[in-house]
Design a protein around this motif. Sequence first.
Motif, PDB file in Angstrom:
ATOM      1  N   GLN A 325       0.825  -1.202   0.000  1.00 37.26           N
ATOM      2  CA  GLN A 325       0.000   0.000   0.000  1.00 37.26           C
ATOM      3  C   GLN A 325       0.860   1.254   0.000  1.00 37.26           C
ATOM      4  O   GLN A 325       0.550   2.237  -0.681  1.00 37.26           O
ATOM      5  CB  GLN A 325      -0.933   0.001   1.221  1.00 37.26           C
ATOM      6  N   VAL A 326       1.960   1.232   0.754  1.00 39.59           N
ATOM      7  CA  VAL A 326       2.895   2.363   0.736  1.00 39.59           C
ATOM      8  C   VAL A 326       3.432   2.565  -0.676  1.00 39.59           C
ATOM      9  O   VAL A 326       3.442   3.683  -1.212  1.00 39.59           O
ATOM     10  CB  VAL A 326       4.057   2.128   1.731  1.00 39.59           C
ATOM     11  N   THR A 336      -3.348   6.712 -12.474  1.00 46.28           N
ATOM     12  CA  THR A 336      -2.595   5.527 -12.881  1.00 46.28           C
ATOM     13  C   THR A 336      -3.490   4.298 -12.736  1.00 46.28           C
ATOM     14  O   THR A 336      -4.114   4.117 -11.685  1.00 46.28           O
ATOM     15  CB  THR A 336      -1.344   5.335 -12.000  1.00 46.28           C
ATOM     16  N   PRO A 337      -3.584   3.448 -13.766  1.00 46.45           N
ATOM     17  CA  PRO A 337      -4.433   2.255 -13.647  1.00 46.45           C
ATOM     18  C   PRO A 337      -4.017   1.403 -12.455  1.00 46.45           C
ATOM     19  O   PRO A 337      -2.836   1.058 -12.322  1.00 46.45           O
ATOM     20  CB  PRO A 337      -4.180   1.515 -14.972  1.00 46.45           C
ATOM     21  N   PRO A 338      -4.929   1.082 -11.550  1.00 42.75           N
ATOM     22  CA  PRO A 338      -4.585   0.262 -10.378  1.00 42.75           C
ATOM     23  C   PRO A 338      -3.955  -1.066 -10.801  1.00 42.75           C
ATOM     24  O   PRO A 338      -4.439  -1.738 -11.705  1.00 42.75           O
ATOM     25  CB  PRO A 338      -5.947   0.042  -9.702  1.00 42.75           C
ATOM     26  N   GLY A 339      -2.867  -1.439 -10.134  1.00 41.60           N
ATOM     27  CA  GLY A 339      -2.198  -2.700 -10.432  1.00 41.60           C
ATOM     28  C   GLY A 339      -1.269  -2.652 -11.626  1.00 41.60           C
ATOM     29  O   GLY A 339      -0.641  -3.657 -11.963  1.00 41.60           O
ATOM     30  N   ARG A 766      -7.083 -11.496  -8.785  1.00 48.64           N
ATOM     31  CA  ARG A 766      -6.115 -10.543  -8.239  1.00 48.64           C
ATOM     32  C   ARG A 766      -6.750  -9.726  -7.109  1.00 48.64           C
ATOM     33  O   ARG A 766      -6.118  -9.472  -6.087  1.00 48.64           O
ATOM     34  CB  ARG A 766      -5.585  -9.636  -9.346  1.00 48.64           C
ATOM     35  N   ARG A 767      -8.009  -9.337  -7.278  1.00 47.84           N
ATOM     36  CA  ARG A 767      -8.707  -8.633  -6.195  1.00 47.84           C
ATOM     37  C   ARG A 767      -8.898  -9.546  -4.988  1.00 47.84           C
ATOM     38  O   ARG A 767      -8.839  -9.100  -3.838  1.00 47.84           O
ATOM     39  CB  ARG A 767     -10.071  -8.145  -6.686  1.00 47.84           C
ATOM     40  N   ALA A 768      -9.114 -10.824  -5.266  1.00 47.56           N
ATOM     41  CA  ALA A 768      -9.413 -11.781  -4.193  1.00 47.56           C
ATOM     42  C   ALA A 768      -8.238 -12.009  -3.257  1.00 47.56           C
ATOM     43  O   ALA A 768      -8.413 -12.538  -2.157  1.00 47.56           O
ATOM     44  CB  ALA A 768      -9.866 -13.118  -4.784  1.00 47.56           C
ATOM     45  N   GLN A 769      -7.013 -11.621  -3.671  1.00 43.67           N
ATOM     46  CA  GLN A 769      -5.870 -11.744  -2.766  1.00 43.67           C
ATOM     47  C   GLN A 769      -6.146 -11.023  -1.448  1.00 43.67           C
ATOM     48  O   GLN A 769      -5.685 -11.441  -0.388  1.00 43.67           O
ATOM     49  CB  GLN A 769      -4.620 -11.165  -3.424  1.00 43.67           C
ATOM     50  N   GLN A 770      -6.906  -9.927  -1.503  1.00 39.23           N
ATOM     51  CA  GLN A 770      -7.198  -9.148  -0.296  1.00 39.23           C
ATOM     52  C   GLN A 770      -8.265  -9.812   0.584  1.00 39.23           C
ATOM     53  O   GLN A 770      -8.452  -9.411   1.735  1.00 39.23           O
ATOM     54  CB  GLN A 770      -7.671  -7.750  -0.691  1.00 39.23           C
ATOM     55  N   TYR A 771      -8.953 -10.799   0.050  1.00 41.56           N
ATOM     56  CA  TYR A 771     -10.051 -11.436   0.777  1.00 41.56           C
ATOM     57  C   TYR A 771      -9.827 -12.943   0.890  1.00 41.56           C
ATOM     58  O   TYR A 771     -10.755 -13.731   0.774  1.00 41.56           O
ATOM     59  CB  TYR A 771     -11.391 -11.120   0.094  1.00 41.56           C
ATOM     60  N   SER A 772      -8.594 -13.320   1.100  1.00 39.13           N
ATOM     61  CA  SER A 772      -8.266 -14.744   1.197  1.00 39.13           C
ATOM     62  C   SER A 772      -7.505 -15.026   2.483  1.00 39.13           C
ATOM     63  O   SER A 772      -6.794 -14.165   3.010  1.00 39.13           O
ATOM     64  CB  SER A 772      -7.424 -15.183  -0.010  1.00 39.13           C
ATOM     65  N   VAL A 773      -7.670 -16.230   2.975  1.00 37.19           N
ATOM     66  CA  VAL A 773      -6.959 -16.711   4.155  1.00 37.19           C
ATOM     67  C   VAL A 773      -6.256 -18.004   3.765  1.00 37.19           C
ATOM     68  O   VAL A 773      -6.863 -18.882   3.142  1.00 37.19           O
ATOM     69  CB  VAL A 773      -7.928 -16.979   5.330  1.00 37.19           C
TER      70      VAL A 773
END
Length: 825
Positions: A325-326, A336-339, A766-773
């Motif tokens: 995030q930093v 800038t396109p995210p990612g 790729r978005r799901a990386q933030q919502y995975s365990v």
Amino acid sequence: MIDGKADTEYIAHHDERRDKSQALAVHLAEVAALAEGYAEKIGLPKSAALIGLIHDLGKYSNEFQNYIKSAVGLLDQDVDEEAVDPKEQKGKVDHSTAGAQWVWRELGKQGTEGRVAAQFLSLCIASHHSGLIDCLAPDGTDVFDRRTNKADARTHLEEALSNADRSIRERMSQLATDPGVPKELTSAIKQVAQDQHFFNWGLLLRFLFSTLIDADRTNSAEFEQPHRRRRLGEAPAWLELIDRLENHLSQFTNERPIDGLRKDIALHCLDAAQRERGTYTLTVPTGGGKTLASLRFALHHARKHGMERVIYVIPYTSIIDQNAQVARTVLEPAGTPPGSVVLEHHSNLTPEKDTWRSKTLSENWDAPVIYTTTVQLLETLFAAGTRDVRRLHRLSKAVIVFDEVQTLPIKIFHLFCNAMNFVVERCGSTVLLCTATQPLLHMIDEKKGRLRLGPYNRRAAADHELMPDVRKLFSELERVVVLDRRKQNGWATAEVADLARQCLQELGSCLVVVNTKAMALALYAECGGVASKDLFHLSTHMCPAHRKEVLNKIRARLEPGKEQPTLCISTQLIEAGVDVDFGSAIRSHAGLDSIGQAAGRCNRNGRHAKRPVYVVNPTDEKVDMLEEIKVGQDDLARFMRDYVGNPQEFDNNPLSNAAMERYFTYFFFNRSKAMTYPVEPPRFERTDTLLDVLSHNGKALEEHARIHKSKPGLLLRQSFMGAAKAFRAIDSPAQGVIVPYGEEGRSLINELYAAFDPTKAFKLLRRAQQYSVNVFPHVLRRLQEANAVTEVQEGTGILFLNEQYYDNNTGLSEVPVNNQETLTA
């Protein structure tokens, strides 16, 4: 039309969604071109082009064509005589051996060099669906010989050659007779024929194999997803990224003494970026600003040496959340396109065993700046199958930054050191080891492989550290006092909770770090649980988005001038680089490096006089199965006896650089036998070490000699598949599970459930990386038995969690914790 034949006569793949086939000749030619480009960096373009061209040669057999056309509905079992039952035939049609046999036969005609090259190329082709096969099996069986001599009736080599498109046959012949193919491989083999040469040859093979796998998977994905973006040959805009970072750094002020120290550290990193490629260390106490300082080094160094990417390797997903995030805030400004610049990859959402669908969705690190975990990096280097190895060639021409490198599992030390030496010396990369507690990887057994520090062309251990005076830096950044409060009968959970509440009352905030998730949950409950508004919980059973939200709440409560009482119970995930500043800390006893890392979250910004860090030994915390923590506890006790006896020897600071060197001397050198990755049944066929299995493979050679009364006539004799199956970056490999945290998590699951468009599915993952365990096998098995996890789509192997099994305070649970209805998408 290709060579006068309809482009659907021999097909490689078929996209039922678009009712479109990919001609086999097109697939082979395009994979060859991609692999050639990937391998240029390691000096093996012609070799890669050849294996790319013939990897699917066996698909020219009528048996395979009947199978694939029946599977996708181009042949009808009720109408077409050639049609077969695809379910019955699945996995039975060998299409990977024909190309391996052909290259073994043709290059083997060219003398010793040709025979050596033939083995490398043949192994890559034969392995491109299974992962690298054994040369010698652990029991001494010559697997390579058996594979290359497989009967033509089963491999269909001659039929495939007869059916192959003329353009493919001509290109095959041209490459097979090109003396440049064996020449470039021979040159590469000689370049790594130094210490651990058998290991290096195996790694060279794996790098070449990686180019084939990534080219094959990328081309397949692009056939299904014609608009999917690829960066091959596209140089990152380093100067533009540098300008963004320098602009960000210029806005920092010198309001506190620590700000000036952080600025000096960043300046030293800027100066060091002009050094030659090599392996370097950045030894800075916690809170010294390593995140941006190391990014400054990496970007400037990448620009100077024409690198293709920067890869940050971080031990815990919690730090990826923060550091990425930093970096994203700095390098991906508004508009800038995210990612497009920064990619996070920390969970394996696709299954370890590839399906056709998962092959097109797996991550390949195709971005300028990558943030990934130590586990992902190690699995890329050593794991079984083809999912992870496709990323390996991305380690060439890269700046690879290891944050908190002291967390490396000790069992992989020699494997890691040999691999990093190879990456730097053979693949044109630079490695930077960042930590406040630098392990002594350059001082372990040289014969088995130690890290060679300094510039790649002038290895000198004295010329590896980026900071000019580490001892002085530790003295200037001393902000805590360590209070060893371990006692003979240990601390009850209630006593630890009382101490935490006392620290909270007297000092305003307290961080408690324990060694297990079970202990964290027990202590969280003892301190008041959900009923306590100043209490927070953190563990890896919470998805990154959840942890990020909790950390943001904690930071807001700790903000200077706005402080609110805050007590956080966490596992060790918070230790490695997480930017929080508590007024006090309590650490369950562990290694001295862990004590130091916990201390780095206390008085981090030096706003107070020295603040306390208590070390306690909870009686209810069970670590008997956690060997490295248990050993760390024992070595901590030994070091503390030394410290109490002569604190001046360690600058009166148990967290000084001298203290860490003494501790690591005990921790590492008393465990030298563990550094070779010992294995035994049932994980491996016999008692051995993976270092030897991936090098000389002496015991397999002995078995072969005993059975056949001779040595195999092969350069490579490693048990690649046996070793890969035995390898675990951590003792229990984890599977990522997508969790329904918040509206975004639930929405994401619903979208994946309906995402039949592969392009959309890839973006969603790729978005799901933030919502995975990441879930260990025994936990996953219990969740499956309870019907708590479901596949998002049949055949993907990608799982999501039932909403009843996710707690909004503590994360994933093995028992129902909510009364919500089951999420069925």
